[in-house]
Design a protein around this motif. Structure first.
Motif, short mmCIF file in Angstrom:
data_model
loop_
_atom_site.label_atom_id
_atom_site.label_comp_id
_atom_site.label_asym_id
_atom_site.label_seq_id
_atom_site.Cartn_x
_atom_site.Cartn_y
_atom_site.Cartn_z
N VAL A 174 0.84 -1.21 0.00
CA VAL A 174 0.00 0.00 0.00
C VAL A 174 0.86 1.25 0.00
O VAL A 174 0.59 2.22 -0.72
CB VAL A 174 -0.95 -0.01 1.22
N LEU A 175 1.92 1.25 0.80
CA LEU A 175 2.80 2.42 0.85
C LEU A 175 3.50 2.64 -0.50
O LEU A 175 3.64 3.78 -0.95
CB LEU A 175 3.84 2.23 1.95
N LEU A 176 3.93 1.56 -1.13
CA LEU A 176 4.62 1.70 -2.41
C LEU A 176 3.70 2.28 -3.47
O LEU A 176 4.05 3.29 -4.12
CB LEU A 176 5.15 0.33 -2.85
N TRP A 177 2.54 1.68 -3.68
CA TRP A 177 1.64 2.16 -4.72
C TRP A 177 1.01 3.50 -4.35
O TRP A 177 0.79 4.36 -5.20
CB TRP A 177 0.57 1.12 -5.01
N GLY A 178 0.71 3.68 -3.06
CA GLY A 178 0.19 4.98 -2.63
C GLY A 178 1.20 6.09 -2.80
O GLY A 178 0.86 7.21 -3.18
#
Length: 544
Positions: free
Chosen positions: A287-291
């Protein structure tokens, strides 16, 4: 030495005592209050530097130091624990540096634009220091709320319809984030029975599957609260307007507020969800990467579409936040090391940009005292000569336009990540870690999402360069009328100092990268952190 252990409480007590003392001083004694506030900021900076040396093991002449400080000498995990390591010391040094620059800049006129400016500023520093040092989630909530409460008053400082409207949006959104924070912390405590971060890291691997699902729910809710503060898309629409509306010195210190969310996410992801955490390992990383990548894309479009410099700076903050969040999502040691270097460089450069914007705007319209009504309302009883000096803001300096234009160019290079300044070194270090996850010369296959992130980082730098060049041409090259801005030395000096620090980071990039690499390695091997809090009887990943 024993006295070094007590230094951990100084970054919290110093601004707390200073802020309380400033409340007792007459609001009209602006010079005295400013001197005390700046002196407190300088002492905080000196303390942070000493703590950095201690955390890096330099002061002891040995290995890295990770130490904890239990208030009232209660044993962990029951005590209110403060923990020092390289990361927390680095964040303290960054906050205190920006604080001194913002406080000096404010003495030109902004600290007289409303009541209790320096008191609110000191209380916010106390909250930030506590958030970076605490080893407990509940006390993190307390310091988080102290920081936000002070930031509400600082954002509204100076009055004005646009500032009040943006301030009310900021308050509403952050109150909602605080509610989510409290709900998430409650779920985690109900599941694990503790809120001490080191104790959580020990207990999580032993949770049952049912309890682990509830803990993941609490961690997700807690993460949303910090993603709001970090400015991840789609939770970031409030940020450009709020930062644009804030007074210049307030916006400069607000740059670090987004880094609080990033700091907590980095700390918790590598402490609680490390590979040793069993079923909870790696939770939220995707989630952190794509967000983060979505945030970079959104902020890049915002930078290109911004006409006002304040909005351009606000979207630059979002580009920084998105890049850092994506780096945390990757979790690679080399990437985290470059991200920490980037965190420092981008914070210094964006803070300098916010301070510079106010001076640059004076080249486009006469330097009128837009704060005169507000200052009169708060009883700034000065004689006529002082009022005239306030209205003029300074005297015409022949080289002012040249200083501003050179500073603007340096900020453009830093934000775009071009050589020879520290922005290039920071981005190069991150990209090297992404493309060489196993070290230089490795032949590891690079996933497509990493190539996408690399492309977005390069694209965001190009977009920032285009936007800054466009604004620079409009302001310095082809103005509709010639106007030399009126500035004073206390306004120029903080900007030059922040840009000089970025130059120092470029020239002495090796030692700084060595420090961030050591910080990243310690984050990926949290046993020292856990044992410094709980003692050697609680190995990480074991059951209590």
């Amino acid at each position: 030495m024993d006295w070094t252990r007590h230094l951990l409480i100084v970054p919290i007590l110093l601004p707390l005592i200073t802020g309380a003392a400033l409340l007792l001083i007459d609001e009209l004694r602006h010079t005295l209050k400013a001197c005390l506030s700046i002196a407190s900021g300088v002492l905080l900076l000196v303390t942070a530097i000493v703590l950095m040396r201690l955390a890096d093991g330099v002061a002891d002449g040995g290995g890295a130091l990770s130490s904890s400080y239990a208030l009232a000498n209660w044993p962990a995990p029951f005590a209110i624990v403060l923990v020092l390591d390289r990361l927390s010391a680095l964040m303290l040094a960054l906050v205190s540096t920006l604080a001194v620059a913002a406080l000096v800049f404010s003495t030109a006129r902004w600290h007289r634009a409303g009541p209790h400016f320096h008191t609110l500023f000191q209380f916010m520093l106390m909250g930030l220091a506590g958030a970076f040092l605490t080893g407990d989630l509940f006390n993190l909530f307390v310091f988080f709320e102290v920081t936000l409460a002070a930031s509400y008053g600082l954002l509204l400082h100076g009055s004005g319809a646009f500032r009040v409207r943006a301030g009310l949006h900021y308050i509403a959104i952050n109150l909602a984030a605080s509610l989510l924070f409290l709900i998430g912390v409650s779920l985690i405590y109900g599941t694990a029975g503790t809120l001490n971060m080191a104790d959580l890291a020990v207990r999580l691997p032993g949770l049952s599957a049912e309890d682990r699902a509830l803990l993941h729910t609490g961690a997700a809710i807690l993460g949303i609260a910090f993603l709001v503060k970090a400015g991840m898309w789609p939770l970031c629409f409030w940020l450009p307007s709020a930062y644009m509306a804030a007074a210049a010195p307030v916006a400069a210190i607000f740059v670090v507020l987004t880094k609080v969310g990033t700091y907590v996410l980095l700390r918790l992801s590598l402490l609680l969800f490390a590979p040793e955490a069993g079923g909870t390992a790696g939770f939220g990383g995707t989630v952190l990467l794509w967000g983060g990548m979505a945030t970079i894309l959104f902020a890049t479009s915002g930078v290109l579409s911004s006409q006002a410099l304040g909005r351009l700076a606000g979207f630059s903050v979002l580009i920084s936040s998105g890049t850092l969040l994506a780096a945390v999502g990757i979790g690679n040691t080399a990437v985290v090391s470059g991200a920490l270097f980037y965190l420092v460089s981008s914070s210094l450069s964006v803070a300098a940009f916010f301070l510079l914007i106010e001076l640059v705007e004076r080249t486009r319209e006469p330097a009128a005292d837009v704060l005169s009504v507000t200052m009169e309302a708060y009883g700034d009883e000065t004689d006529e000569s002082e009022e005239h000096e306030d209205q003029e803001v300074g005297v015409t300096v022949p080289g002012a336009l040249a200083i501003l234009s050179v500073s603007f160019g340096c900020v453009a290079l830093l934000l775009a990540g071009l050589p020879p300044l520290s922005g290039f070194i920071a981005k190069f270090a991150m990209l090297t870690g992404m493309l060489n996850p196993d070290g230089l010369g490795s032949l590891a296959e690079i996933p497509g999402r990493i190539w996408l992130l690399v492309a977005l980082i390069i694209l965001s730098g190009l977009a920032t360069l285009v936007a800054m060049m466009r604004s620079g041409v409009r302001i310095f090259w082809a103005p509709l009328e010639e106007l030399v801005p009126r500035v004073v030395m206390v306004e120029v000096a903080p900007i030059v100092a922040l840009l000089a620090l970025c130059t120092v980071l470029a020239v002495w990039g090796g030692p700084m990268l060595s420090y961030t690499e050591a910080a990243a390695r310690s984050l990926h091997a949290p046993s020292t952190y856990i044992q410094s809090v709980l003692g050697t009887g609680h190995p990480p990943g074991g059951a209590q």
